[in-house]
Scaffold this motif. Structure first.
Motif, short mmCIF file in Angstrom:
data_model
loop_
_atom_site.label_atom_id
_atom_site.label_comp_id
_atom_site.label_asym_id
_atom_site.label_seq_id
_atom_site.Cartn_x
_atom_site.Cartn_y
_atom_site.Cartn_z
N TYR A 1 5.58 -19.69 -8.54
CA TYR A 1 5.85 -20.24 -7.20
C TYR A 1 6.00 -19.03 -6.30
N ARG B 1 16.26 -26.56 -21.52
CA ARG B 1 17.30 -26.81 -20.52
C ARG B 1 16.70 -26.88 -19.12
N ASN B 2 17.54 -27.24 -18.19
CA ASN B 2 17.10 -27.30 -16.79
C ASN B 2 16.54 -25.97 -16.32
N GLY B 3 15.45 -26.02 -15.59
CA GLY B 3 14.91 -24.82 -14.97
C GLY B 3 14.11 -23.94 -15.91
N MET B 4 13.78 -24.44 -17.12
CA MET B 4 13.06 -23.61 -18.08
C MET B 4 11.54 -23.67 -17.88
N GLY B 5 11.09 -24.60 -17.04
CA GLY B 5 9.65 -24.63 -16.73
C GLY B 5 8.90 -25.85 -17.24
N LYS B 6 9.62 -26.88 -17.68
CA LYS B 6 8.95 -28.07 -18.22
C LYS B 6 8.09 -28.75 -17.15
N THR B 7 8.71 -29.02 -16.01
CA THR B 7 7.98 -29.68 -14.93
C THR B 7 6.81 -28.81 -14.45
N THR B 8 7.07 -27.52 -14.37
CA THR B 8 6.00 -26.61 -13.93
C THR B 8 4.83 -26.64 -14.90
N ILE C 1 6.96 -18.17 -13.37
CA ILE C 1 7.68 -19.24 -14.08
C ILE C 1 7.17 -19.41 -15.51
N GLU D 1 9.00 -36.54 -12.34
CA GLU D 1 10.44 -36.49 -12.16
C GLU D 1 10.75 -37.19 -10.84
N1 LIG Z 1 8.67 -25.66 -5.69
C1 LIG Z 1 9.30 -24.61 -6.25
N2 LIG Z 1 9.38 -23.44 -5.57
C2 LIG Z 1 10.01 -22.38 -6.12
N3 LIG Z 1 10.61 -22.39 -7.33
C3 LIG Z 1 10.56 -23.53 -8.04
C4 LIG Z 1 9.91 -24.70 -7.52
N4 LIG Z 1 10.02 -25.67 -8.46
C5 LIG Z 1 10.70 -25.14 -9.48
N5 LIG Z 1 11.04 -23.85 -9.25
C6 LIG Z 1 11.73 -22.94 -10.16
O1 LIG Z 1 10.94 -22.81 -11.31
C7 LIG Z 1 11.74 -22.79 -12.48
C8 LIG Z 1 11.25 -23.88 -13.44
O2 LIG Z 1 11.48 -25.14 -12.85
P1 LIG Z 1 11.01 -26.48 -13.51
O3 LIG Z 1 9.64 -26.33 -14.01
O4 LIG Z 1 11.26 -27.57 -12.54
O5 LIG Z 1 12.02 -26.58 -14.74
P2 LIG Z 1 12.43 -27.84 -15.61
O6 LIG Z 1 11.50 -28.96 -15.32
O7 LIG Z 1 12.34 -27.33 -17.00
O8 LIG Z 1 13.85 -28.17 -15.23
C9 LIG Z 1 13.17 -22.98 -12.02
O9 LIG Z 1 13.77 -21.72 -11.99
C10 LIG Z 1 13.05 -23.54 -10.63
O10 LIG Z 1 14.11 -23.10 -9.82
#
Ligand SMILES: Nc1ncnc2c1ncn2[C@@H]1O[C@H](COP(=O)(O)OP(=O)(O)O)[C@@H](O)[C@H]1O
Ligand SMILES: [Mg+2]
Lengths: 237, 287
Positions: A15, A39-46, A20, A87
């Protein structure tokens, strides 16, 4: 060519300047149920967004159903047979329940039409009582049923569920897990992210665990259940 | 004001309001869905009027001119979206305003080169050239009623398109969450192209059918543009229904302002806008 339905290799996603995903490999077989954990913020959604092109990876490749899809626009990638439940659900609150479902309808890969309006309503009877309500008027559980129903309207080979039961009352969550099991037995492959590791490992075939954008565990769910220290170390709070 | 004059002014207000609606509906859709502030939208009205003038001069008939002009306008809209506007969606508003203001100048210059700077008239089609006698001295032209009727039909068509068709669902969904629309396998860029071309066509069509009553003159899009923005703001950005209601309100404010308080007529529209925004800061129908 490989036998994997989805095969992502060496994904590098960013990002802006924050790095990430650090070379993630991620595969899903036909009909397989994969738990994506971390855990939260590990990059699953990404990772999920990188697979369908909502985030454009700067490195790595994605292939789906034997075809290279790296860098293609999202609508083209998913038309090969992916449905995405994001999500926070992603329903259209300004469309009615019935419109949310009908706008997504399309035959699946190879013209398959297993899922249509009637079958989705039969699977989610609560929705049929709310067809003319605005999507925004539904309860959280109903919204999640609507997004899953809408995803099925596209007749996918792979269903992606990001935070499948987040924010839902336990009784509703149980209902969602029941539906996920039904979808699994219908032969659709699924990737599921959820905080309820117990429910998830009871259902999945394989698990992938992410820590800070890297895969730290990949293996059968049975193996994961036999090694509670992995869950404790990487997923415990 | 006696009853007959009042009736005439009311019909004029409705007709003007509906015409403005054709322009403003496209503007509000483009603003609401793609997030583009398109200052050049009034130019499409001007282009439509000049197209009507040029095509009537060639073919001698407004109907033939419409038949040719409508696809030309749609083509122009599609071309502009593809070549210019799709690169603007993610830009900031200042850049949008700069490009689209530049386009106004380009369109006016091209118009000047092609057709000159004279004021032109376009004949009312013969079958609608009659007037309806309302009193011994006053009558009302049938053509203006035809304009209103056509606009009402188009408003109904637009309602059906947006609320009863699948593409309408996609348009409304795109208004809310573009990524989710893409993730359902729908090409959002194609939706944008359709919406933009539709907006351009509606504005140009308004110019074409207005040409016989308003005459055709340089800069004629500017007044319409400003009123259309007022309508978009009053109606609620992105709301076609809001645009319809607001366009009628503005049609009345402008028409009756000119009759009742001629010295302050220019202010009437803005007083109405200020009043509406004090009452509802997000417009009548926030979308
Ligand atoms: N749109 C975005 N812009 C900048 N950073 C992002 C954005 N979305 C997520 N992040 C960062 O990317 C990292 C991975 O996020 P995410 O993939 O949402 O994790 P998860 O789904 O595992 O909780 C986190 O540190 C989050 O803060
Ligand atoms: Mg997440």
């Amino acid at each position: 060519m490989s036998d994997w339905l989805l095969e992502a290799q060496g994904l590098q996603s960013f990002y802006g300047s924050s790095h990430i995903l650090h070379g993630v490999d991620f595969r899903v077989g036909r009909g397989e149920t994969v738990a994506l954990m971390g855990r939260n913020g590990m990059g699953k959604t990404t990772l999920l967004k990188s697979v369908i092109g909502l985030v454009t990876p700067r490195g790595g490749r994605v292939a789906f159903a034997g075809g290279e899809v790296t860098g293609q626009p999202t609508h083209r990638i998913v038309r090969r047979g992916i449905a995405y439940v994001p999500e926070g659900r992603g329903i259209f609150p300004n469309l009615s329940v019935s419109e949310n479902l009908r706008m997504a309808a399309r035959p699946g890969p190879g013209g398959r039409r297993d899922w249509d309006f009637e079958r989705v309503l039969a699977t989610f009877p609560r929705l049929s009582e709310r067809l003319d309500h605005g999507g925004g008027q539904l309860s959280g559980g109903e919204q999640q049923m609507l997004t899953i129903g809408r995803a099925l309207m596209t007749n996918p080979d792979l269903l992606i569920l990001d935070e499948a039961t987040e924010g839902l009352a336990p009784i509703i969550a149980r209902e969602i897990w029941g539906i996920v099991r039904e979808i699994k037995s219908s032969g659709i492959a699924t990737v599921i992210v959820d905080k309820n590791h117990h429910a998830l490992t009871a259902l999945c075939d394989r698990a992938v665990v992410l820590v800070k954008g890297q895969v730290v565990f990949e293996g059968a769910c049975a193996a994961l259940k036999a090694q509670p220290e992995i869950i404790q170390r990487h997923l415990g709070v | 004001m006696d009853f007959v004059s009042f009736l005439i002014q009311t019909l004029n207000a409705v007709q003007y309001g509906l015409l403005l609606f054709l322009v403003a509906s496209g503007l509000t859709l483009i603003f609401g869905i793609m997030g583009v502030i398109n200052l050049a939208h009034g130019s499409f009205y001007m282009i439509g009027a000049y197209l009507a003038f040029a095509l009537v001069a060639q073919t001698g008939n407004l109907f033939t001119a419409l038949l040719l002009g409508i696809p030309l306008a749609a083509l122009l809209g599609a071309l502009l979206e593809w070549a210019l506007f799709r690169h603007l969606y993610k830009r900031n508003h200042l850049e949008q305003v700069l490009l689209t203001y530049g386009l106004i100048l380009v369109f006016e210059e091209l118009r000047s080169l092609a057709l000159g700077d004279d004021v032109h008239g376009v004949a009312v089609p013969a079958i609608f050239s009659a007037s309806i006698k309302l009193s011994d001295t006053l009558s009302y032209p049938v053509y203006r009623l035809v304009i209103s009727a056509v606009c009402v039909l188009l408003a109904i068509g637009l309602y059906i398109l947006i609320h009863r068709t699948r593409i309408g669902m996609m348009i409304r969904a795109g208004n809310h969450d573009r990524d989710m629309v893409e993730a359902l396998g729908i090409d959002i860029n194609r939706i944008y192209l359709v919406v933009f071309a539709l907006g351009v066509t509606l504005a140009a069509f308004a110019g074409m059918i207005a040409a016989p009553v308003s005459s055709v003159f340089p800069g004629m899009g500017n007044q319409v543009l400003i009123l259309s923005f007022v309508i978009v703001v009053i109606g609620g950005i992105g709301s076609v229904w809001g645009a319809l209601v607001a366009a009628l309100v503005i049609g009345f404010a402008d028409t009756f302002g000119k009759v009742l308080v001629p010295d302050y007529a220019g202010l009437a529209v803005y007083l109405v806008m200020a009043a509406v925004l004090l009452w509802r800061p997000e417009g009548i129908f926030k979308s």
